[in-house]
Design a protein around this motif. Structure first.
Motif, PDB file in Angstrom:
ATOM      1  N   ALA A  88      -9.659  12.528  44.550  1.00  0.00           N
ATOM      2  CA  ALA A  88     -10.901  13.095  45.070  1.00  0.00           C
ATOM      3  C   ALA A  88     -10.647  14.344  45.900  1.00  0.00           C
ATOM      4  O   ALA A  88     -11.388  15.321  45.827  1.00  0.00           O
ATOM      5  N   VAL A  89      -9.571  14.328  46.688  1.00  0.00           N
ATOM      6  CA  VAL A  89      -9.276  15.463  47.571  1.00  0.00           C
ATOM      7  C   VAL A  89      -8.774  16.665  46.773  1.00  0.00           C
ATOM      8  O   VAL A  89      -9.106  17.817  47.065  1.00  0.00           O
ATOM      9  N   SER A  90      -7.971  16.433  45.720  1.00  0.00           N
ATOM     10  CA  SER A  90      -7.344  17.529  44.970  1.00  0.00           C
ATOM     11  C   SER A  90      -8.258  18.142  43.920  1.00  0.00           C
ATOM     12  O   SER A  90      -7.867  19.110  43.266  1.00  0.00           O
ATOM     13  N   GLY A  91      -9.437  17.607  43.732  1.00  0.00           N
ATOM     14  CA  GLY A  91     -10.373  18.197  42.782  1.00  0.00           C
ATOM     15  C   GLY A  91     -10.235  17.690  41.367  1.00  0.00           C
ATOM     16  O   GLY A  91     -10.878  18.213  40.455  1.00  0.00           O
ATOM     17  N   HIS A  92      -9.414  16.644  41.138  1.00  0.00           N
ATOM     18  CA  HIS A  92      -9.312  16.056  39.807  1.00  0.00           C
ATOM     19  C   HIS A  92     -10.557  15.217  39.522  1.00  0.00           C
ATOM     20  O   HIS A  92     -11.343  14.899  40.413  1.00  0.00           O
ATOM     21  N   PHE A  93     -10.701  14.842  38.250  1.00  0.00           N
ATOM     22  CA  PHE A  93     -11.802  13.952  37.908  1.00  0.00           C
ATOM     23  C   PHE A  93     -11.581  12.605  38.578  1.00  0.00           C
ATOM     24  O   PHE A  93     -10.489  12.020  38.516  1.00  0.00           O
ATOM     25  N   CYS A  94     -12.609  12.103  39.214  1.00  0.00           N
ATOM     26  CA  CYS A  94     -12.520  10.826  39.914  1.00  0.00           C
ATOM     27  C   CYS A  94     -13.911  10.201  39.940  1.00  0.00           C
ATOM     28  O   CYS A  94     -14.886  10.857  40.315  1.00  0.00           O
ATOM     29  N   ALA A  95     -13.993   8.935  39.533  1.00  0.00           N
ATOM     30  CA  ALA A  95     -15.262   8.218  39.546  1.00  0.00           C
ATOM     31  C   ALA A  95     -15.014   6.797  40.016  1.00  0.00           C
ATOM     32  O   ALA A  95     -14.075   6.138  39.552  1.00  0.00           O
ATOM     33  N   VAL A  96     -15.840   6.306  40.930  1.00  0.00           N
ATOM     34  CA  VAL A  96     -15.733   4.945  41.461  1.00  0.00           C
ATOM     35  C   VAL A  96     -17.089   4.277  41.307  1.00  0.00           C
ATOM     36  O   VAL A  96     -18.114   4.827  41.727  1.00  0.00           O
ATOM     37  N   VAL A  97     -17.100   3.101  40.709  1.00  0.00           N
ATOM     38  CA  VAL A  97     -18.326   2.322  40.511  1.00  0.00           C
ATOM     39  C   VAL A  97     -18.191   1.031  41.304  1.00  0.00           C
ATOM     40  O   VAL A  97     -17.288   0.225  41.038  1.00  0.00           O
ATOM     41  N   GLN A  98     -19.048   0.842  42.273  1.00  0.00           N
ATOM     42  CA  GLN A  98     -19.021  -0.352  43.117  1.00  0.00           C
ATOM     43  C   GLN A  98     -19.988  -1.391  42.563  1.00  0.00           C
ATOM     44  O   GLN A  98     -21.157  -1.107  42.326  1.00  0.00           O
ATOM     45  N   GLU A  99     -19.468  -2.602  42.358  1.00  0.00           N
ATOM     46  CA  GLU A  99     -20.279  -3.710  41.910  1.00  0.00           C
ATOM     47  C   GLU A  99     -20.094  -4.867  42.885  1.00  0.00           C
ATOM     48  O   GLU A  99     -19.114  -4.896  43.652  1.00  0.00           O
ATOM     49  N   PRO A 100     -21.003  -5.834  42.909  1.00  0.00           N
ATOM     50  CA  PRO A 100     -20.821  -6.986  43.803  1.00  0.00           C
ATOM     51  C   PRO A 100     -19.515  -7.712  43.534  1.00  0.00           C
ATOM     52  O   PRO A 100     -19.265  -8.174  42.428  1.00  0.00           O
ATOM     53  N   GLY A 101     -18.662  -7.722  44.516  1.00  0.00           N
ATOM     54  CA  GLY A 101     -17.402  -8.445  44.397  1.00  0.00           C
ATOM     55  C   GLY A 101     -16.241  -7.645  43.868  1.00  0.00           C
ATOM     56  O   GLY A 101     -15.092  -8.090  43.943  1.00  0.00           O
ATOM     57  N   SER A 102     -16.451  -6.472  43.279  1.00  0.00           N
ATOM     58  CA  SER A 102     -15.355  -5.685  42.729  1.00  0.00           C
ATOM     59  C   SER A 102     -15.789  -4.245  42.562  1.00  0.00           C
ATOM     60  O   SER A 102     -16.966  -3.913  42.715  1.00  0.00           O
ATOM     61  N   ALA A 103     -14.830  -3.392  42.236  1.00  0.00           N
ATOM     62  CA  ALA A 103     -15.110  -1.975  41.983  1.00  0.00           C
ATOM     63  C   ALA A 103     -14.148  -1.473  40.925  1.00  0.00           C
ATOM     64  O   ALA A 103     -13.037  -1.998  40.751  1.00  0.00           O
ATOM     65  N   VAL A 104     -14.594  -0.446  40.193  1.00  0.00           N
ATOM     66  CA  VAL A 104     -13.786   0.160  39.138  1.00  0.00           C
ATOM     67  C   VAL A 104     -13.654   1.644  39.443  1.00  0.00           C
ATOM     68  O   VAL A 104     -14.618   2.292  39.866  1.00  0.00           O
ATOM     69  N   ALA A 105     -12.465   2.187  39.241  1.00  0.00           N
ATOM     70  CA  ALA A 105     -12.199   3.608  39.479  1.00  0.00           C
ATOM     71  C   ALA A 105     -11.571   4.229  38.243  1.00  0.00           C
ATOM     72  O   ALA A 105     -10.805   3.575  37.519  1.00  0.00           O
ATOM     73  N   TRP A 106     -11.889   5.517  38.016  1.00  0.00           N
ATOM     74  CA  TRP A 106     -11.301   6.310  36.926  1.00  0.00           C
ATOM     75  C   TRP A 106     -10.591   7.501  37.570  1.00  0.00           C
ATOM     76  O   TRP A 106     -11.222   8.293  38.260  1.00  0.00           O
ATOM     77  N   ILE A 107      -9.278   7.625  37.345  1.00  0.00           N
ATOM     78  CA  ILE A 107      -8.510   8.735  37.895  1.00  0.00           C
ATOM     79  C   ILE A 107      -7.496   9.192  36.853  1.00  0.00           C
ATOM     80  O   ILE A 107      -7.172   8.453  35.911  1.00  0.00           O
ATOM     81  N   PRO A 108      -6.958  10.426  36.965  1.00  0.00           N
ATOM     82  CA  PRO A 108      -5.945  10.895  36.008  1.00  0.00           C
ATOM     83  C   PRO A 108      -4.705  10.017  36.016  1.00  0.00           C
ATOM     84  O   PRO A 108      -4.247   9.554  37.069  1.00  0.00           O
ATOM     85  N   ARG A 109      -4.154   9.792  34.850  1.00  0.00           N
ATOM     86  CA  ARG A 109      -2.954   8.951  34.737  1.00  0.00           C
ATOM     87  C   ARG A 109      -1.766   9.572  35.454  1.00  0.00           C
ATOM     88  O   ARG A 109      -0.855   8.870  35.905  1.00  0.00           O
ATOM     89  N   SER A 110      -1.766  10.895  35.573  1.00  0.00           N
ATOM     90  CA  SER A 110      -0.636  11.557  36.231  1.00  0.00           C
ATOM     91  C   SER A 110      -0.543  11.208  37.711  1.00  0.00           C
ATOM     92  O   SER A 110       0.515  11.392  38.323  1.00  0.00           O
ATOM     93  N   LEU A 111      -1.615  10.701  38.312  1.00  0.00           N
ATOM     94  CA  LEU A 111      -1.612  10.364  39.738  1.00  0.00           C
ATOM     95  C   LEU A 111      -1.319   8.894  39.999  1.00  0.00           C
ATOM     96  O   LEU A 111      -1.253   8.481  41.165  1.00  0.00           O
TER      97      LEU A 111
END
Length: 634
Positions: A88-111
């Motif tokens: 999120a800080v470096s400007g790469h693609f980043c998405a976080v989805v919060q659901e009850p009890g858990s959350a899912v994140a999408w980030i570059p594999r290089s990180l």
């Protein structure tokens, strides 16, 4: 019954006018219909308030951009991991989805850190270990060359997801409030997803990231059937096209339609230049010439060809063009494979006798254009053709996959596409009327040049061409320089006969010397300092050839297993001796070693002679760097 029919006839009336319309119907029917039951009035009151279905407007097409980095899907169990914060800080693609009890994140594999560290320290893990996803942003047409900028209209995300689910392709949607929406697709499904999007009229880029890489990697292998490749070599003219088979869409007299010149090694040029009579505003949309390499193989009794189009006037397709070829007495019949959508019949020009062939591949241009170009120049018997343009994946046309130039102009800007075609693309063909005399028959976007002289060895105003051992140099009257690598060479189409050369003037000798000087210029990057002629060589520095990235379709016609002697004379392919301008007969050759881009393909032994002059003193550090040699598979 009659009242019911009239009520149905006034349903399209707007809601504000509907009650008044219904009462008009009742008044008109009063004579014939006397409402004796209050149910009729209840029906009228309910119908007057019934909403009219809104007219469904078809959603238009969009532009889609595939981001360069692959992403991973993480399941978060204890807060936000450090790698997600870094994305999120470096400007790469980043998405976080919060659901009850858990959350899912999408980030570059290089990180991503090591799996054990990710689980122990951050309490996170990959949903599917090792799986890679691609991010496809989409937005409104008119993105030009700056990428997707304007969000798509509401409802487009659902339409795209529904389209891909029919392929079928697993797809996820990432929606940003006030920003660009994005689709997430498994990386192995990207070619299938892109092909479906293109079929429905959308544009997606970059083409190199999207297209199936397997056919292009196979091009590095030697021809699987050399005899079949030789059989397909020659000059071919399209005489008939059916699409679908049985429905005639085009028919041409011999030699008046599209032409294809193909060398024995597989390099080919297919010229599809519109006729003069149809040249008009927007005629560039019908330009469809292309060049590349054709791979042919025979399997299960069928001959299959794969056209790998490296330069194309039309936007590239996601899949390489494949055809099933049937040989006839006077030509060939090509049926698109595997769908069988069209059939083309080609006739060989000049008979089946063996002809001389010259195949050249563009290596460099000086000064280098803003968009570096690739190209092929072929001579087959007394016919010749050359085609240049940005390589696959470069620019608007070659970098965007869509159905046609018409769609591309609508989606990415008509003015920008037209400017790129006129400035960077060039296709021309003609006849070799004699040694050193080339006349134009057709030229893209310039029908008025038909019949003009393209090159005359006896007239320097048409350019100068100097033939070296492994390359030729063409010097235009304005000083621009083209260097072409020799791939196949069975005769010299550029030089006058020896008798005419022996009677040449001193000016012709000076021309050869200037050509030898021109060929000694190293391939340098844009803005880099080029060596200057006449400078004393730096003998204190060991001579180490500059390692360049490979980019040629085929290897040079003569490979060297070891470096040539440091002092040797270079003879041109025509037998004319190339000499430097200072007359030093012991000048060294300047060699440039090719290194394959991939380590597994690196043979380290391919050497190309650029000139026989000693290299000039090395430029100071920071003054520039050598540019990779451009070829059709860069």
């Amino acid at each position: 019954t009659n009242l019911q029919r009239l009520l149905e006839s006034v349903r399209p009336v707007s809601p504000s006018q509907r009650p008044f319309a219904y009462w008009q119907v009742v008044a008109a029917m009063a004579v014939a219909v006397v409402p004796s039951d209050e149910d009729i009035w209840r029906f009228l009151a309910a119908a007057a308030q019934e909403p009219v279905p809104e007219k469904q407007h078809a959603l238009g097409t969009v532009c889609l951009e595939v981001l360069p980095e692959s992403v991973a899907q993480l399941m978060l169990r204890r807060g936000v991991p450090e790698c997600v914060r870094a994305a999120a800080v470096s400007g790469h693609f980043c998405a976080v989805v919060q659901e009850p009890g858990s959350a899912v994140a999408w980030i570059p594999r290089s990180l991503l850190p090591r799996p054990a560290k990710l689980a122990d320290r951050d309490g996170a893990q990959e949903v599917s270990p090792g799986a890679a996803w691609v991010v496809i942003r989409f937005g409104c047409p008119g993105s030009s060359g700056g990428g997707v900028k304007v969000p798509a209209s509401p409802g487009m995300a659902g339409k795209l997801c529904g389209l891909l689910s029919e392929v079928p392709v697993s797809v996820r949607l990432s929606s940003a409030f006030g920003g660009m929406d994005a689709l997430l697709v498994p990386e192995e499904s990207l070619p299938a997803a892109a092909a479906a999007l293109v079929r429905h009229g959308h544009a997606i880029w970059p083409s190199v990231r999207i297209c199936q890489p397997v056919p292009w990697k196979a091009l590095r292998a030697p021809p699987s059937n050399p005899a079949l490749s030789r059989r397909l070599a020659g000059v071919w003219a399209l005489v008939r096209k059916e699409e679908p088979p049985g429905t005639l869409v085009a028919e041409f007299a011999e030699g008046e339609g599209p032409l294809r010149l193909q060398a024995t090694g597989g390099l080919f040029i297919e010229l599809r230049i519109p006729e003069v009579l149809v040249r008009a505003v927007g005629a560039e949309q019908r330009e469809a010439s292309f060049c590349g390499c054709c791979r042919a193989l025979e399997t299960d009794g069928r001959v299959l060809t794969t056209q790998l189009r490296a330069v194309d006037f039309q936007p590239p397709a996601v899949d390489a063009v494949r055809c099933e070829v049937s040989f006839t007495k006077s030509g060939i019949e090509e049926t698109s494979f595997p769908d069988g959508e069209y059939v083309e019949r080609w006739k060989r020009l000049g008979g089946s006798k063996k002809v001389d062939i010259v195949a050249l591949e563009l290596q460099s241009e000086v000064p280098e254009p803003k968009n570096p170009r690739c190209g092929i120049w072929l001579f087959v018997g007394d016919r010749w053709a050359r085609l240049l343009g940005p390589p696959r994946g470069s620019g608007l046309v070659a970098g965007t996959c869509c159905r046609s130039l018409v769609h591309l102009q609508h989606l990415r800007g008509a003015a920008e596409v037209r400017h790129e075609l006129k400035k960077y693309y060039h296709a021309v063909s003609g006849m070799l009327e004699g040694p050193g005399l080339l006349r134009v028959e057709r030229e893209s976007l310039h029908p008025e040049r038909a019949g003009s002289i393209f090159y005359n060895a006896a007239d320097e105003s048409t350019s100068e061409i100097i033939t070296g051992e492994d390359s030729i140099v063409r010097i235009l009257p304005g000083g621009q320089r083209e260097t072409w690598r020799i791939v196949e060479w069975t005769f010299d189409p550029f030089s006058l006969p020896d008798a005419a050369a022996s009677d040449g003037s001193q000016e012709r000798r000076r021309t050869r010397k200037r050509g030898a000087e021109a060929s000694s210029v190293q391939l340098t990057g844009r803005g880099a300092d080029r060596p200057r002629h006449g400078g004393s060589p730096d003998r204190s520095r060991a001579r180490s050839p500059a390692v360049l990235r490979p980019a040629a379709l085929l290897r040079p016609r003569r490979e060297a297993a070891e470096q040539r002697p440091a002092s040797r004379r270079v003879s041109g392919a025509s037998g004319v001796e190339c000499r430097s301008s200072d007359g030093d007969e012991d000048d060294e050759e300047h060699v440039v070693e090719d290194a394959d881009e991939d380590d597994d393909d690196d043979d380290g032994d391919v050497v190309e002679v650029v000139s026989e002059r000693r290299p000039a003193a090395r430029a100071p550090a920071g003054s520039g760097r050598l540019a990779p040699r451009r070829g059709l598979l860069a």
